[in-house]
Design an enzyme around this catalytic site. Structure first.
Site, PDB file in Angstrom:
ATOM      1  CB  CYS A 134       4.605 -54.302   4.602  1.00  9.96           C
ATOM      2  SG  CYS A 134       4.341 -56.222   5.062  1.00  9.96           S
ATOM      3  CB  CYS A 351      17.388 -70.096 -33.992  1.00 12.46           C
ATOM      4  SG  CYS A 351      16.843 -69.278 -34.886  1.00 12.46           S
TER       5      CYS A 351
END
Lengths: 466, 442
Positions: A134, A351
């Site tokens: 935790c 691209c």
């Protein structure tokens, strides 16, 4: 019909799907309901000295119209008296003797550990999970991830637990650490029977832009929480793999992190998990998701011819290598299937701006074209393409050659100085920097400018001229 | 039994004329905006006559910047909400959406556009202000989409602008001529008020400019004059019986409908003459007003109709029936319309020819002529040196929309012969820049 049952370090369960220690396992009512719905096991909400919680406990990360792709919480361990929890564990086990009930624990002193381990064992728990993960609240008090981040402390506490443990002990690990295998090894050295990972990741899920405070907001303030949900799966998978591949760990792994359907579960299993734990998905959609998960897992196992879960545990591990072992001779090239292309040109701009300028536009069509000699086979275009199978990455090497970085290193053929002739990108064509200036401006200008011509004067421009 | 009962109250009227593009709520806008792919060099932008940066405003909606989205829209098109609702988006932006090629529903761009613009209109979030006064004055004739758009752009450039409008309300056909299920009067007028509040042009209503002295006064008082006069009344058919009671022009019918709503009377059996978009509107509207039978009569075949397919589909969906290859030869009746005498036609080599001896009478009690609007050639002939083309359209330079009388500029239906609101809005902006260029050079 494949057999979904597991025996996880001695903990038997009708299927590998367990509820993780969290709000869905806060009470006997919820756990019974989950078992009724088809869950195989439940890790009880962490027991210890009861806490006091704040109001406003969860925060979410939405992506566009999808809610809770990420989730965080600042809730602590159980705020209910131990005696109530023990009574309910006993009751659940009476109704569901063949389902797995695992008690998650978090206390401080050796005496407390001894006491609580005995208590939950007496209540009928099938196993114990030590909450060393935790990352909020409890760690400030020296527990939870504060333990998980200190392998020596972790090992010591595991040893204390093992002194009295009569049932299997799982150590739950925190991902808030640079090398997950260190606490995993410490768990083994301490004598643990298994590990589970990952616990939540320390996080701030968002900031309120008006209140200038992090979510979730408690009276105008906030604190870091524990992050989970679908977004954390990739981090969890990598850590599961790291532990599964480490020769010094060698413990059963309960995979946790981002699991909300059968596919996610199978991925965890293929990387070495032999049980999986789910929390966020159950908090989001309720216990009913178990039907899709078991049905999907069964179908997959049937299709693949797997009879038991163990036929598939770690099946992908042999294919997870270090980068230096990958084949440098393997080559794929993007291929746009014109008949499927809808002309969005996302591949082109991705691209062009984000990769290697290996896609060109042509006059008279919106279908872009791959410039094969520039394509490095990075996958980006195929990832951004919204149409299924429109861009495929096709293998272009003949498959006969195999050469890795490691082999090249041994052979002394890797680049070693800054301007080495052996630089991988040496002969890749890149445009001249100045070719970028004004490129396709007419396609990226705001609409108004297109309408009024290029370069379109704004009203401010026009007024300035006078 | 007809599809619709005649509406007897404003409420019933609005039910019969429910908005085709209803307003999106926040959740719907979030879902829909999330679907946008953010195409490179997006086809939707290119399909929009005003070139609105559509992926940009959709992304802005998606990220919670609705005001920014509205600014993106209004910077390109002052009729932002109106165009979102009345544009034939099926053949413009939404028709160009790449999703169509994937057989996925295109993004509902029009509704998203209205979502953003209505929010700023209703919250009185102002995005523009007039430019610094430059001392020049421009008169605008007609407060329609062309006139108002031109006024906004000119005000931003610092001109003083007076609009002269023959009617009592702004926005032209947007409020008078568009089908009520496409946009409500209230939202049209709210957008007009939103624009006027920001740009501060003056509008003189009920002030038709129709004589040579009227024009002379403008020519003397203003540096330039913009013609946003649109088209005139419905063309006469020149048929016997055309003067009979209940034989009306579509433009006039729709204008009355927009003004009077459910108080307008429609026939029990209506014949609409024409095959264009206005004919489809008039037919749909008749059906929604409770006419028992509505027949759309066109002299050529269904495929030859000028109307968009979706407009015909819409008319069919409310029960309108098509009657093709028929030409009206007489409006029959006795004082009132009692029917239309048609003759069947055949198209030979592209020419419509009557089939001899095929006359028949189709009974009805109302005829709506949707056979095009007349050009305002008589008025335009009062402007010295103003050239019109063979179809009665104003001749102008396509880069500036300056007419052959250099003091006059024009846009909209009077220039293009009759197109969409969006075309007028686009042209008027170019014309305003043309006026600015012309006056700055003087």
């Amino acid at each position: 019909m494949p057999d979904l049952s597991i025996n996880f370090a001695g903990i038997k369960s009708p299927n590998p799907f367990w509820l993780a220690s969290a709000p869905p396992t806060n009470s006997g009512y919820q756990v019974m309901k989950a078992f009724d719905a088809g869950w195989g096991g439940a890790v009880w909400k962490t027991l210890g000295v009861p806490v006091v919680n704040v109001s406003s406990r969860y925060g979410g990360v939405n992506y566009r119209d999808k809610r809770l792709i990420g989730f965080n919480n600042i809730e602590l361990i159980s705020d209910r008296p131990l005696v109530d929890n023990l009574r309910e564990i006993e009751e659940v086990k009476k109704h569901f003797p063949h389902h797995a009930v695992i008690a998650s624990l978090m206390v401080q002193s050796r005496e407390e550990w001894h006491q609580i381990v005995r208590d939950v064992t007496n209540a009928g728990s099938d196993g114990i999970e030590l909450n060393f993960g935790c990352p909020h609240g409890m760690c400030e008090r020296g527990m939870g991830s504060a333990v998980g981040q200190e392998p020596d402390v972790l090992r010591t506490i595991v040893e204390w637990v093992m002194e009295v443990a009569q049932i299997p002990v799982i150590v739950k690990l925190t991902p808030n650490i640079s090398d997950i295998t260190e606490p995993a090894r410490a768990a083994r050295e301490g004598g643990a029977d298994a590990i589970s990972l990952i616990n939540t990741i320390q996080s701030i899920v968002g900031v309120d832009l008006d209140l200038f405070a992090p979510y979730p907001i408690v009276d105008g303030k906030g604190t870091n929480g524990g992050y989970c949900g679908p977004a954390v799966k990739p981090i969890a998978l990598n850590m599961v793999k790291n532990c599964a591949q480490d020769p010094h760990v060698q413990l059963p792994i309960s995979g946790i992190g981002g699991i909300e359907n059968w596919r996610d579960a199978v991925e965890h299993i293929l990387l070495g998990a032999s049980s999986v734990q789910i929390c966020t998905a159950a908090m989001h959609f309720g216990f009913g998701i178990i039907r899709e998960m078991t049905a999907g897992l069964e179908q997959y196992m049937t299709d693949k011819g797997f009879h038991t879960i163990y036929d598939m545990v770690g099946k992908a591990l042999p294919n997870v290598k270090h980068w230096e072992d990958l084949n440098l001779k393997y080559k794929v090239t993007a291929n746009i299937h014109e008949d499927k292309c809808i002309g969005c040109q996302l591949c082109y701009t991705a691209c062009e701006d984000g990769a290697h300028q290996a896609i060109a536009l042509r006059e008279g069509t919106r279908v872009p074209e791959i410039i094969e000699e520039n394509c490095v086979g990075c996958n980006l275009c195929s990832l951004v393409c919204p149409v299924e199978n429109c861009i495929t990455m096709d293998r272009t090497d003949d498959g006969t050659e195999h050469l890795t970085w490691k082999e090249r290193t041994l052979a002394g053929t890797i680049p070693t100085d800054f301007n080495d002739e052996r630089a991988g990108g040496l002969h890749h064509w890149v445009p001249e920097p100045t070719a970028a200036l004004g490129k396709e401006k007419h396609k990226t200008l705001p609409g108004k400018a297109r309408q009024l011509g290029h370069p379109a004067p704004t009203i401010t421009d026009l007024l300035r001229k006078e | 039994m007809a599809e619709f009962m005649p509406p007897s109250s404003e409420q019933e009227f609005h039910a019969n004329f429910a908005q085709l593009k209803p307003r999106m709520n926040n959740t719907e806008a979030l879902y829909e905006s999330s679907r946008c792919l953010f195409c490179f060099d997006a086809p939707c932008i290119k399909a929009c006559p005003t070139g609105i940066d559509i992926p940009q405003f959709i992304r802005q909606i998606n990220t919670g910047n609705v005001t920014g989205a509205a600014l993106t829209i209004y910077e390109a098109n002052y009729f932002g909400n109106a165009c979102g609702k009345v544009c034939p988006t099926e053949v413009l932006c939404e028709g160009a959406c790449v999703y169509n090629l994937q057989e996925v529903k295109p993004i509902e761009i029009g509704r998203l556009q209205s979502f953003a613009t209505r929010q700023v209109i209703e919250s009185h979030k102002y995005l523009f202000e007039p430019g610094q006064a430059n001392g020049r004055k421009v008169a605008i004739i007609g407060a329609g989409p062309a006139g108002i758009s031109c006024a906004c752009e000119l005000r931003a450039l610092g001109y003083e602008v007076d609009i002269f409008e023959a009617k009592s309300q702004p926005s032209g056909l947007t409020v008078h001529g568009v089908a009520p299920y496409k946009i409500t009067n209230e939202e049209v007028l709210a957008e007009m008020e939103y624009l006027q509040t920001q740009f501060g042009y003056r509008v003189q209503y009920n002030s038709p400019i129709c004589s040579r002295p009227d024009l002379l006064a403008l020519e003397e008082a203003y540096d330039a004059i913009f013609l946003g006069i649109g088209l005139g009344k419905t063309n006469a058919l020149l048929l016997p019986g055309e003067e009979r009671e209940n034989c009306v022009g579509a433009v006039e019918f729709i204008e009355q409908l927009r003004r009077e709503h459910h108080q307008i009377l429609v026939g029990r059996k209506v014949i609409v003459l024409g095959g264009g978009n206005t004919a489809m509107d008039a037919a749909s509207e008749s059906a929604r007003l409770g006419a028992e039978d509505v027949i759309l009569a066109y002299r050529r075949s269904k495929e030859d109709m000028g109307a968009y397919d979706f407009e015909y589909d819409l008319a069919k969906s409310v029960g309108v029936k098509g009657l093709f290859n028929v030409a009206p030869v007489e409006i029959v009746g006795n004082g009132r319309v009692e029917g239309v005498k048609f003759i069947r036609t055949a198209t030979v080599d592209g020419q419509v020819q009557a089939v001899p001896g095929s006359e028949f009478v189709e009974p009805c009690d109302m005829v709506i002529k949707a056979t095009g609007q007349a050009k305002q050639t008589t008025f335009l002939s009062l402007i010295l040196g103003l050239q019109l083309d063979s179809k009665g359209r104003i001749v102008a330079d396509t880069h500036t929309y300056q007419t052959t009388n250099p003091q006059y500029f024009a846009s909209g239906d009077a220039l293009n012969g009759g197109a969409e609101v969006v075309n007028a809005a686009a042209e008027a902006k170019v014309a305003a820049r043309g006026i600015h260029h012309y006056l700055s050079a003087r």
